[in-house]
Structure formats: C-alpha cells, structure tokens
Motif scaffolding. Structure first.
Motif, mmCIF file in Angstrom:
data_model
loop_
_atom_site.group_PDB
_atom_site.id
_atom_site.type_symbol
_atom_site.label_atom_id
_atom_site.label_comp_id
_atom_site.label_asym_id
_atom_site.label_seq_id
_atom_site.Cartn_x
_atom_site.Cartn_y
_atom_site.Cartn_z
ATOM 1 N N ARG A 1 -3.033 6.763 -4.099
ATOM 2 C CA ARG A 1 -4.430 6.815 -3.922
ATOM 3 C C ARG A 1 -5.249 7.690 -4.359
ATOM 4 O O ARG A 1 -6.403 7.382 -5.383
ATOM 5 N N PRO A 2 -5.069 9.015 -4.803
ATOM 6 C CA PRO A 2 -5.754 9.889 -5.313
ATOM 7 C C PRO A 2 -5.763 9.553 -6.971
ATOM 8 O O PRO A 2 -6.827 9.733 -7.494
ATOM 9 N N ASP A 3 -4.789 9.071 -7.475
ATOM 10 C CA ASP A 3 -4.767 8.766 -8.789
ATOM 11 C C ASP A 3 -5.647 7.471 -9.063
ATOM 12 O O ASP A 3 -6.682 7.387 -10.055
ATOM 13 N N LEU A 4 -5.661 6.580 -8.204
ATOM 14 C CA LEU A 4 -6.457 5.419 -8.342
ATOM 15 C C LEU A 4 -7.890 5.545 -8.024
ATOM 16 O O LEU A 4 -8.810 5.090 -8.853
ATOM 17 N N SER B 1 0.401 -1.615 -10.501
ATOM 18 C CA SER B 1 0.113 -2.906 -10.039
ATOM 19 C C SER B 1 -1.444 -3.036 -9.715
ATOM 20 O O SER B 1 -2.184 -3.969 -9.828
ATOM 21 N N LEU B 2 -1.612 -2.512 -8.648
ATOM 22 C CA LEU B 2 -3.265 -2.341 -7.979
ATOM 23 C C LEU B 2 -4.052 -1.933 -8.977
ATOM 24 O O LEU B 2 -5.243 -2.618 -8.832
ATOM 25 N N PHE B 3 -3.736 -1.196 -9.998
ATOM 26 C CA PHE B 3 -4.892 -0.729 -10.879
ATOM 27 C C PHE B 3 -5.222 -2.335 -11.769
ATOM 28 O O PHE B 3 -6.466 -2.515 -12.104
ATOM 29 N N PHE B 4 -4.056 -2.837 -12.245
ATOM 30 C CA PHE B 4 -4.252 -4.109 -12.858
ATOM 31 C C PHE B 4 -5.009 -5.278 -12.135
ATOM 32 O O PHE B 4 -5.503 -6.167 -12.529
ATOM 33 N N LYS C 1 9.803 5.658 -9.113
ATOM 34 C CA LYS C 1 9.516 4.694 -9.734
ATOM 35 C C LYS C 1 8.541 3.476 -8.918
ATOM 36 O O LYS C 1 8.093 2.768 -9.506
ATOM 37 N N GLU C 2 8.732 3.792 -7.669
ATOM 38 C CA GLU C 2 7.927 2.830 -6.628
ATOM 39 C C GLU C 2 6.450 2.968 -6.746
ATOM 40 O O GLU C 2 5.728 2.100 -7.068
ATOM 41 N N ILE C 3 6.192 4.632 -6.890
ATOM 42 C CA ILE C 3 4.706 4.880 -6.716
ATOM 43 C C ILE C 3 4.064 4.249 -8.096
ATOM 44 O O ILE C 3 2.971 4.136 -8.253
ATOM 45 N N PRO D 1 0.718 -1.234 -0.082
ATOM 46 C CA PRO D 1 -0.036 0.085 0.070
ATOM 47 C C PRO D 1 0.614 1.306 -0.298
ATOM 48 O O PRO D 1 0.407 2.398 -0.560
ATOM 49 N N SER D 2 1.993 1.311 0.480
ATOM 50 C CA SER D 2 2.804 2.321 0.505
ATOM 51 C C SER D 2 3.196 2.908 -0.858
ATOM 52 O O SER D 2 3.775 3.954 -1.108
#
Length: 252
Positions: free
Chosen positions: A72-75, A173-176, A165-167, A67-68
């Motif tokens: 979240r705003p973009d998701l 990853s979470l999007f897909f 790069k991590e974000i 989660p870090s």
C-alpha cells in the motif's frame, strides 16, 4: 480486420500469453503478447481489442493477488502519477511520434538491466523513494497508454526494493488494474472497435481463466531469485520489442 480462423487462433494465443504473464508476474508485460496480435491486425485495432480484455484479466487475477499481497505505501505513491500519465499518454498518442517514445523507453530499460547485471545480478533492497515512485508511475502511465508497455518503468522502481515475490506481483497486479480501468475509455475512443472486434473479444475471454491460473502456478513453483531473474529477462525482451518496433517504424 477479417474474422478468419487464423485471426481467432492468433488472437486467442496472444491473450492467453498476456494472461499467463498476469498470473505469473502480476502484469506489466503485455507487450510480449502483442507481436502475435500484430500478425493479424494493425496496432490500433489490437489496442482496442486488448483494452477491455485487460480489465477482464485484472478482475480475474484479483482472486489470486489479494489485498494481503499489495504494498500500500508504494501504491499510494505510484497510482496518482499513473492516472495523470495515462491522460498525458492519450495526448501523446494523438500528436507525438510513438516510434521515438518506444526507442527512448527501450534504451532506458536496457541500461537499467545492464546496470543490474553489472552489479552482480542479485536481489537488492534499496529504500523507498517518493520522487522515484512518482516518476515511475507517471512514465508507466504514458507508456502503457502509448504502447501497452507500462511494465518497465514500474519494474525499475519495484525490483530494487527487494519485495517478496508475492508482494511484488500483487502490487504490480493492482497497479495495472487501476491503469487498465483508467485507459479503457481512451483506447475505445481511439480505436472504436467494430462488431467483429467485439465478437473476437468474446472469444478471447475464454483464454483468460486458464492463462492466469497457469501463470499463478508457475509463480508458486519459482523461488524469489528465479522470479526476479525472470522479470529482468522479460524486461530485456520488452525493450528489444520496443526498440525493434520503433526502429522498423522509421525504416518502413
């Protein structure tokens, strides 16, 4: 589909490659591995094979993209359009010409990369845009359902934001993860995998842990600029694959 030794080897290699992309870039480049699968099976069978494997990749990748690493705003802006787009994509798959969709997506992607290259091929930091995010999520939903190519629309929104790069990878990853879970049942309805296909899915599951881990190690070894340049390069490969698939489909 015959479950031969060649089929097993090619499918295993294709799933490993896609898992590697998931670990290195968070996902979105599944279409890079699909040409391997197309050697031994038709596209619809490949879609049915990959649908549950995508979910397995996503669940395993969450141990790395925690989660870090999520924006979240973009998701919040991207995911609603993604879900709606998958529903529309299911209808598009059944009634519209997939080749035209592939060619259109290829053209837009190549134009996006060309513009980035023309501007100096540097990491940019543009402000977040709600309309662009909604459009990107919706378009990605359609293309991930129709051609397993949801990466370009998402990348066209996220890359200009200049996220770390991590974000970038974690958000992708979470999007897909959401997208692949949403499209699992529609793809299984479209392809209706046979017992042999489920057996092959079980074998290919073994390639996922090492594939995701290997990609994650590569991600850690590359700096921000190299990661972004690799993503733009993969967008070109994705666009070429889409363009070739669309054009060759009309020539067949």
């Amino acid at each position: 589909m015959e479950l031969t030794f060649a089929t097993i080897v090619v499918a295993f290699a294709g799933v490993f490659l896609i898992s590697f992309m998931r670990g290195a870039f968070g996902g979105g480049f599944a279409i890079i591995g699909i040409p391997l699968l197309s050697i031994v099976m038709d596209p619809v069978t490949a879609g049915g094979l990959l649908a549950p494997l995508f979910v397995a990749m996503d669940l395993y990748a969450l141990r790395y993209w925690k989660p870090s690493t999520w924006s979240r705003p973009d998701l919040m802006l991207l995911v609603p359009g993604l879900v709606i787009g998958i529903g529309i994509g299911y209808l598009v798959f059944r009634v519209l010409d997939h080749r035209a969709v592939a060619i259109l997506m290829a053209g837009v992607t190549l134009a996006f990369v060309g513009l980035w290259f023309f501007k100096g091929a540097e990491v940019t930091r543009q402000p977040r845009s709600r309309p662009k995010a909604i459009a990107a999520g919706f378009t990605s939903g359609i293309t991930t359902m129709v051609a397993h190519s949801g990466g370009p629309p998402l990348a066209m929104y996220l890359l200009p934001l200049g996220l770390s790069k991590e974000i970038y990878a974690g958000t992708t990853s979470l999007f897909f993860t959401v997208g692949n879970a949403t499209k699992l049942m529609p793809w299984l309805l479209l392809s209706q995998p046979a017992a042999k296909t489920w057996g092959l899915i079980g074998i290919c599951l073994l390639s996922i842990p090492i594939g995701v881990w290997s990609g994650w190690r590569l991600h850690g070894a590359l700096d921000q600029r190299k990661i972004y340049r690799a993503c733009y390069g993969l967008l070109v490969l994705t666009a070429v694959k889409l363009l070739w698939g669309g054009v060759s489909g009309y020539m067949a």
